[in-house]
Design an enzyme around this catalytic site. Structure first.
Site, PDB file in Angstrom:
ATOM      1  N   ALA A  42       0.820  -1.210   0.000  1.00 45.59           N
ATOM      2  CA  ALA A  42       0.000   0.000   0.000  1.00 45.59           C
ATOM      3  C   ALA A  42       0.857   1.266   0.000  1.00 45.59           C
ATOM      4  O   ALA A  42       2.088   1.199   0.078  1.00 45.59           O
ATOM      5  CB  ALA A  42      -0.944  -0.006   1.201  1.00 45.59           C
ATOM      6  N   HIS A  43       0.198   2.414  -0.069  1.00 46.81           N
ATOM      7  CA  HIS A  43       0.890   3.696  -0.175  1.00 46.81           C
ATOM      8  C   HIS A  43       1.751   3.997   1.048  1.00 46.81           C
ATOM      9  O   HIS A  43       1.370   3.714   2.169  1.00 46.81           O
ATOM     10  CB  HIS A  43      -0.075   4.856  -0.444  1.00 46.81           C
ATOM     11  CG  HIS A  43      -1.290   4.923   0.406  1.00 46.81           C
ATOM     12  ND1 HIS A  43      -2.220   5.912   0.277  1.00 46.81           N
ATOM     13  CD2 HIS A  43      -1.748   4.120   1.382  1.00 46.81           C
ATOM     14  CE1 HIS A  43      -3.177   5.721   1.140  1.00 46.81           C
ATOM     15  NE2 HIS A  43      -2.929   4.641   1.814  1.00 46.81           N
ATOM     16  N   ASN A  44       2.899   4.579   0.789  1.00 44.03           N
ATOM     17  CA  ASN A  44       3.820   5.041   1.833  1.00 44.03           C
ATOM     18  C   ASN A  44       4.448   3.927   2.658  1.00 44.03           C
ATOM     19  O   ASN A  44       5.037   4.180   3.703  1.00 44.03           O
ATOM     20  CB  ASN A  44       3.124   6.048   2.765  1.00 44.03           C
ATOM     21  CG  ASN A  44       2.835   7.357   2.053  1.00 44.03           C
ATOM     22  OD1 ASN A  44       1.748   7.571   1.545  1.00 44.03           O
ATOM     23  ND2 ASN A  44       3.837   8.212   1.973  1.00 44.03           N
TER      24      ASN A  44
END
Lengths: 338, 338, 338
Positions: free
Chosen positions: C241-243
């Site tokens: 997922a993001h980050n």
């Protein structure tokens, strides 16, 4: 982007503590804040970063009470997360110039009807009787089957495959390599142990404002439609089986699977890697925690569920706590009963 | 389609109760039945719909005893589900005109051998020494690597990637964006904490009558072959690791993963989101319930397994029931032992 | 390949027992060994095959004590698995002639900078300001967005989509239909129950020597970068997922999902179908067993975790054993307390 702290505060209806004339030219996470950037603090867990960040400005809550001095100018708002989101959106609106036109080579069947200000990318294949609304971007390497309808203001990213007869509303986003409308998993077992494929004659209907991640699969109905209602948000690698209906404004996180003919209510939050059994109904506003397995119809709205088979999450966590104490409890029991 | 109820009854060897001269022109789910449509009732759970449906005809079981009057003509058969499936298939055979020919632009290496009455879609890339049988459709935007052999009567949907040297039998369906023959996950850990990739020199062999869903991945063997036997049905987003062998007529539902070198027996039913460990063997006719984790070889055929680590499903359900009673049991225990 | 047993022994620094002049022309798994092939025995579980195999030579451990006579010549080494891997790699180096050149039709924007000895496959789309290093193969039907940088010696397989602004290091492999840099799943809930999309303005950074399987998704950061550090190995159908940040030389098996903003340490081994919650940190050298759910930060390095919520795996297995004994224990308890 070049704005002063004061200009940004006005945009998000906040009040400034500190020097409002400083110039902001970018965004950063609070822990990576640099001079000239703006950040935000929404989760109290990260409050310590506020006292260390080099960000020129930080958006914080009206409620926040400072425990130490800060370097940054603060913009105080009711909800820093929403305020920051609004700011990012304004920025994106200014920056994002959406492409238009038709790149070559691509194929658009002459029976297809394509709206105004659309974009069709290279190596994209659009079959007969397709309809596409205005301001929609179909990026490169997309396959759109016969009779598909796509609304206005949609973005269909590279590698997406939409099978024939599916219907996509307005303001829909589908990320790369997702597949809409492949056959439902229907194979009738025969007496001799083999299977006979059950023709999947239905379609997928995706309503307005739906967002779908990458490599997600939504199967066409056996008959009728698999339906994704208005405002539903679906993450990556999610499986939606045939004849499922997802209620409006429900969010489904990555790697979750919803089995055939199940109806999920509106405004549900389904975390990642959840499995939902087939032919059941989930009441509105149900929250399902990660990796849970929902095996039965959920009748009461607004519950939080956990575990497999899923039950009330508080009970699930209590049982987990008890299970962790089991060795100790049993030792005690054995001593008493020697 | 335009048939009378009587004509349909003859086709599926059923007997008619009610007006057999009515005209049928479409299919519907029983709860959405409309005038002119035919539906079926297989699952007793849905019997109440039978008394409300507006469908002109419903296929029901010979055994069904009506509890209320019905509007629809009934066609009585031994197995309504199978009868309806047969009906859908006859319909699909009449309706489905499969495309043939080669669309441009596409690339077919001159060393490739393509059978008669095949279809090759646009933006599809077929490498050297590929062999494709008769009546096979390779839709648009497919990649087929060197030396791949594909049999007759196959359908390979858009975005599928088949790596070099893989062998696909006859009557195989592979849905969009699935990947056949990418490298197995083999990385030998080194003394310094890094990994060295282990060359994956084998291939994937898919036998006849196999069906594979969308966005599924089947890895090539390190040496030898990953083998999918005759009649296997695989759903969407399934992972089959290197050197796995899936026995004939086994069905595997969405998001299940089979780890490296495991052999799954024939006629197994593996539900969704199941994990199967590597280097084990699953006996024939094993049923694995959703989200279970099979960690050890299963020697006895025909069992139903549940839980992680998976055990006999009845035991698993009993233990689950006990765990739910734990709080109560422990309270009782604590009272007795005050 | 045509080598003698002695030549191979020299290559992998082993000693020969038996006829070293025999000719080897291929590889086989030990249970499928044929005359002329070489195999290896690493896992003691498979020792029985050693006494039955028809392989001309088998690589075995210096420690192995034969329990029966063998047909094959033996090459004794410290670590048969690593020795065999080295042998396969030497073979692959000799055999693998990597393609170079640009196939047509393909699109390379005139602002893109493409290195020497690269390969660009058919129906591939390379947008503006892309940079690609030397000796990199971009196979057919790949989409590479604006401003993407790809290093040297990379292999990007068919159907891969890399969104704009992502950065890929040297010696990176990305298998078919994986998606790098699609939007993170960020939707801010509004008071009226709807969601507002949070612009995802960051990118994905993949460092050197990373390997990524098929149909895997790695989302771009909201701000900043989702980072995959040097030497990370990711299997098929994995969600990052993001980050997220994955520490160097960590391996992640198929169908595992890592939620937003989590940092996984270096040299971790994460098995298949694991879920890791968002906004947590996993210490270096953590091992997570299959299907586990890690819900909290793991501070102590080098632990093995199991279960959901994950805890020390030994404790998890003990609790599982206890749970299996529960029916018996409770019966005993009920008898004592009648």
């Amino acid at each position: 982007m070049k704005f002063t702290v004061n200009q940004i505060a006005e945009l998000i209806q906040g009040t400034v503590n500190g020097d409002g004339d400083q110039i902001i030219s970018g965004f950063d996470k609070i822990e990576e804040g640099k001079k000239g950037s703006i950040s935000f603090l929404a989760n109290p867990k990260y409050e310590s970063y506020l006292y260390e960040t080099a960000a020129t400005a930080v958006i914080v809550s009206n409620q926040l009470e400072l425990k130490k001095p800060v370097q940054s100018a603060l913009i105080r708002v009711n909800d820093p997360y929403i305020a920051f989101t609004i700011l990012l959106q304004k920025y994106q609106e200014i920056m994002a110039v959406k492409p238009t036109g038709i790149q070559e080579p691509s194929y658009i069947d002459r029976s297809a009807k394509i709206g105004d200000s659309t974009f069709i990318g290279r190596f994209t294949n659009i079959e007969s009787n397709v309809q596409i609304g205005n301001n929609t971007q179909i990026y490169d390497r997309v396959s759109i089957g016969k009779n598909v309808k796509i609304g206005s203001n949609c973005s269909i990213f590279p590698g997406v495959v939409i099978y024939s007869d599916c219907i996509i509303g307005n303001d829909v986003v589908i990320h790369a390599n997702s597949v809409i409308g492949s056959d439902g998993f229907g194979h009738a077992p025969q007496a001799d142990g083999t299977f006979k494929a059950i023709p999947q004659l239905g379609n997928v209907v995706i309503e307005d404002h739906v967002s779908i991640g990458s490599n997600t699969t939504i199967d066409r109905a056996t008959m009728g439609s698999t339906i994704i209602r208005t405002g539903v948000k679906i993450d990556n690698l999610v499986q939606i089986a045939h004849n499922v209906e997802i209620g409006q404004h429900t969010a489904i996180a990555a790697q979750t699977g919803i089995s055939g003919s199940t109806k999920v209510g509106e405004n549900c939050l389904i975390a990642g890697q959840v499995g939902v059994a087939g032919h059941i109904t989930i009441a509105p506003r149900t929250i399902v925690t990660g990796q849970s397995g929902v095996t039965k119809t959920v009748k009461v709205a607004g519950q939080t569920l956990g575990g497999t088979p899923a039950s009330n999450n508080v009970d699930f966590l209590k049982r987990n706590a008890l299970i962790r104490q089991l060795p100790e409890i049993l030792e005690k029991f054995n001593q008493k009963n020697k």
